[in-house]
Design a protein around this motif. Structure first.
Motif, PDB file in Angstrom:
ATOM      1  N   UNK A 129       0.787  -1.172   0.112  1.00  0.00           N
ATOM      2  CA  UNK A 129      -0.139  -0.054   0.029  1.00  0.00           C
ATOM      3  C   UNK A 129       0.900   1.173  -0.150  1.00  0.00           C
ATOM      4  N   UNK A 130       0.533   2.191  -0.992  1.00  0.00           N
ATOM      5  CA  UNK A 130       1.434   3.494  -0.989  1.00  0.00           C
ATOM      6  C   UNK A 130       2.464   3.300  -1.538  1.00  0.00           C
ATOM      7  N   UNK A 131       2.975   2.364  -2.360  1.00  0.00           N
ATOM      8  CA  UNK A 131       4.150   1.903  -2.992  1.00  0.00           C
ATOM      9  C   UNK A 131       4.104   2.576  -4.599  1.00  0.00           C
ATOM     10  N   UNK A 132       5.117   3.186  -5.029  1.00  0.00           N
ATOM     11  CA  UNK A 132       4.964   3.541  -6.513  1.00  0.00           C
ATOM     12  C   UNK A 132       6.031   2.618  -7.198  1.00  0.00           C
ATOM     13  N   UNK A 133       5.278   2.005  -8.134  1.00  0.00           N
ATOM     14  CA  UNK A 133       5.929   0.842  -9.063  1.00  0.00           C
ATOM     15  C   UNK A 133       5.977   1.386 -10.564  1.00  0.00           C
ATOM     16  N   UNK A 134       7.110   1.211 -11.099  1.00  0.00           N
ATOM     17  CA  UNK A 134       7.397   1.396 -12.476  1.00  0.00           C
ATOM     18  C   UNK A 134       7.711   0.228 -13.234  1.00  0.00           C
ATOM     19  N   UNK A 135       6.943   0.149 -14.330  1.00  0.00           N
ATOM     20  CA  UNK A 135       7.131  -1.332 -15.232  1.00  0.00           C
ATOM     21  C   UNK A 135       7.836  -0.703 -16.673  1.00  0.00           C
ATOM     22  N   UNK A 136       8.835  -1.261 -16.915  1.00  0.00           N
ATOM     23  CA  UNK A 136       9.777  -0.750 -17.864  1.00  0.00           C
ATOM     24  C   UNK A 136      10.404  -2.060 -18.873  1.00  0.00           C
ATOM     25  N   UNK A 137      10.443  -1.928 -19.779  1.00  0.00           N
ATOM     26  CA  UNK A 137      10.734  -3.067 -21.118  1.00  0.00           C
ATOM     27  C   UNK A 137      10.756  -2.524 -22.263  1.00  0.00           C
ATOM     28  N   UNK A 138      10.970  -3.480 -23.176  1.00  0.00           N
ATOM     29  CA  UNK A 138      11.246  -2.994 -24.571  1.00  0.00           C
ATOM     30  C   UNK A 138       9.460  -2.732 -25.135  1.00  0.00           C
ATOM     31  N   UNK A 154       4.743  17.724 -15.030  1.00  0.00           N
ATOM     32  CA  UNK A 154       3.793  16.686 -14.815  1.00  0.00           C
ATOM     33  C   UNK A 154       4.540  15.598 -13.731  1.00  0.00           C
ATOM     34  N   UNK A 155       5.574  15.258 -13.915  1.00  0.00           N
ATOM     35  CA  UNK A 155       6.395  14.339 -13.002  1.00  0.00           C
ATOM     36  C   UNK A 155       6.203  14.840 -11.531  1.00  0.00           C
ATOM     37  N   UNK A 159       8.914   4.074 -20.648  1.00  0.00           N
ATOM     38  CA  UNK A 159       9.859   3.604 -21.416  1.00  0.00           C
ATOM     39  C   UNK A 159      11.138   4.518 -21.019  1.00  0.00           C
ATOM     40  N   UNK A 160      10.774   5.570 -20.240  1.00  0.00           N
ATOM     41  CA  UNK A 160      12.035   6.539 -20.036  1.00  0.00           C
ATOM     42  C   UNK A 160      12.681   5.921 -18.513  1.00  0.00           C
ATOM     43  N   UNK A 161      14.094   5.718 -18.777  1.00  0.00           N
ATOM     44  CA  UNK A 161      14.635   5.250 -17.587  1.00  0.00           C
ATOM     45  C   UNK A 161      14.939   6.318 -16.410  1.00  0.00           C
ATOM     46  N   UNK A 162      15.028   7.533 -16.851  1.00  0.00           N
ATOM     47  CA  UNK A 162      15.190   8.397 -15.831  1.00  0.00           C
ATOM     48  C   UNK A 162      13.893   8.974 -15.202  1.00  0.00           C
ATOM     49  N   UNK A 163      12.627   8.707 -15.891  1.00  0.00           N
ATOM     50  CA  UNK A 163      11.400   8.823 -15.269  1.00  0.00           C
ATOM     51  C   UNK A 163      11.127   7.688 -14.086  1.00  0.00           C
ATOM     52  N   UNK A 164      11.582   6.450 -14.638  1.00  0.00           N
ATOM     53  CA  UNK A 164      11.348   5.623 -13.762  1.00  0.00           C
ATOM     54  C   UNK A 164      12.146   5.587 -12.461  1.00  0.00           C
ATOM     55  N   UNK A 165      13.470   5.895 -12.615  1.00  0.00           N
ATOM     56  CA  UNK A 165      14.109   6.104 -11.149  1.00  0.00           C
ATOM     57  C   UNK A 165      13.803   7.342 -10.327  1.00  0.00           C
ATOM     58  N   UNK A 166      13.389   8.425 -11.039  1.00  0.00           N
ATOM     59  CA  UNK A 166      12.814   9.525 -10.484  1.00  0.00           C
ATOM     60  C   UNK A 166      11.582   9.251  -9.637  1.00  0.00           C
ATOM     61  N   UNK A 167      10.750   8.691 -10.065  1.00  0.00           N
ATOM     62  CA  UNK A 167       9.495   8.539  -9.532  1.00  0.00           C
ATOM     63  C   UNK A 167       9.196   7.326  -8.602  1.00  0.00           C
ATOM     64  N   UNK A 168       9.757   6.155  -8.866  1.00  0.00           N
ATOM     65  CA  UNK A 168       9.497   5.085  -8.392  1.00  0.00           C
ATOM     66  C   UNK A 168      10.005   4.452  -6.862  1.00  0.00           C
ATOM     67  N   UNK A 169       9.524   3.605  -6.333  1.00  0.00           N
ATOM     68  CA  UNK A 169      10.181   2.991  -5.228  1.00  0.00           C
ATOM     69  C   UNK A 169      10.966   1.607  -5.762  1.00  0.00           C
ATOM     70  N   UNK A 170      10.113   0.963  -6.672  1.00  0.00           N
ATOM     71  CA  UNK A 170      10.754  -0.187  -7.208  1.00  0.00           C
ATOM     72  C   UNK A 170      10.531  -0.153  -8.797  1.00  0.00           C
ATOM     73  N   UNK A 212      23.796  12.314  -7.924  1.00  0.00           N
ATOM     74  CA  UNK A 212      23.668  11.367  -6.821  1.00  0.00           C
ATOM     75  C   UNK A 212      24.013   9.914  -7.182  1.00  0.00           C
ATOM     76  N   UNK A 213      24.805   9.356  -6.500  1.00  0.00           N
ATOM     77  CA  UNK A 213      25.467   8.162  -6.707  1.00  0.00           C
ATOM     78  C   UNK A 213      24.660   6.772  -6.779  1.00  0.00           C
ATOM     79  N   UNK A 214      23.731   7.157  -5.818  1.00  0.00           N
ATOM     80  CA  UNK A 214      22.516   5.831  -5.798  1.00  0.00           C
ATOM     81  C   UNK A 214      21.660   5.926  -7.157  1.00  0.00           C
ATOM     82  N   UNK A 215      21.278   7.193  -7.501  1.00  0.00           N
ATOM     83  CA  UNK A 215      20.435   7.437  -8.722  1.00  0.00           C
ATOM     84  C   UNK A 215      21.285   6.937 -10.095  1.00  0.00           C
TER      85      UNK A 215
END
Length: 278
Positions: free
Chosen positions: A32-41, A176-177, A196-207, A239-242
């Motif tokens: 509950x409350x988690x932000x998940x990004x789905x990414x792939x070709x 909007x992000x 499809x955006x890697x930077x968007x996925x990292x910026x927004x998601x928890x996983x 940021x190293x983790x980012x």
């Protein structure tokens, strides 16, 4: 038990007597409350997963449990924002949100309460100034804001975002992000987003859930994004983790693409020559 559980989902389509596997053994648990990004070709079945969670498609096997109940059909507890804003062109900004609020809350809230909630939802996405405009009278980014407001106004248990910023210019996309991050921090929504955006996925998601290429696509890797919130895109640039997360996702996608390209490039075998009678 997880708040949202996609359990052992397979998806196959049959056409002209032939069966085509799309998804194989998709298993994902979301808190509950988690932000998940789905990414792939492209073509790996991301939208199929989203549509199954939304109840728009029934899996060939497996299922989806949300808050202890099986998902068997579409419902207001799962709101979808598509890449196309999907606003009704003959309704104003206010009316496009009002129609969803009336559908969900007509029996539980008064007309005044519903009106206040529509206005609040539009203010959350900074669209309170355009209540009486038609979709043809506002920009693409503003239309997406209204689409997000309409989805949030339903107070869904899960917000499903299908590449909601994919058709927007870079600056509008960034704004909007930031809005989505702010709203999610305020409301603590559970979010499942395709990108499809890697930077968007990292910026927004928890996983970040990375899917393998089809046919019979599955989850290849899940990456936890261990970055504190709120997040500042400028500060994260160094940021190293980012950058580690970004590298992990890019490496996964690159390796999967490299395995597919030789198959696409392989020449088709020459047809066998037919022997002629002597």
């Amino acid at each position: 038990m997880a708040y949202l559980h996609v359990s052992g989902v397979d998806m196959r389509f049959t056409r002209d007597g032939q069966t085509h596997p799309v998804l194989a053994g998709i298993d994902l648990q979301v808190e509950r409350g988690e932000f998940i990004a789905l990414i792939g070709h492209s073509g790996c079945g991301k939208s199929t997963v989203l549509n199954i969670v939304a109840g728009l498609l029934q899996p060939s096997s497996g299922g989806v449990i949300l808050d202890g109940r099986e998902v068997a059909a579409p419902g207001p507890d799962r709101a979808v924002v598509f890449q196309n804003h999907s606003l009704l062109p003959w309704l104003t900004v206010y009316q496009n949100v009002e129609i969803a609020v009336d559908k969900v809350f007509r029996d539980t809230r008064s007309k005044a309460e519903r009106r206040d909630w529509v206005l609040h939802s539009l203010e959350m996405v900074n669209m309170g100034h355009a209540l009486q405009r038609l979709p043809s009278e506002i920009s693409g980014g503003m239309k997406q804001r209204v689409g997000i407001a309409r989805a949030l106004a339903m107070e869904p248990k899960v917000l499903l975002l299908d590449e909601p910023f994919g058709a927007l210019d870079a600056l509008t996309r960034a704004h909007l992000q930031d809005e989505v991050m702010r709203i999610q921090a305020e409301l603590h929504n559970t979010v499942l987003m395709i990108t499809h955006d890697v930077d968007e996925a990292v910026l927004l998601s928890d996983r970040i859930v990375m899917m393998t290429n089809g046919p019979a696509a599955t989850i290849g890797q899940v990456l936890a994004v261990d970055l504190p919130r709120p997040r500042d895109r400028i500060a994260l640039a160094d940021d190293a983790t980012y950058n580690h997360c970004r590298h992990e996702v890019l490496s996964f996608l690159y390796e999967k693409q490299r395995k597919v390209e030789p198959l696409r490039a392989r020449p088709a075998p020459a047809p066998a020559r037919q022997k002629t009678a002597a």
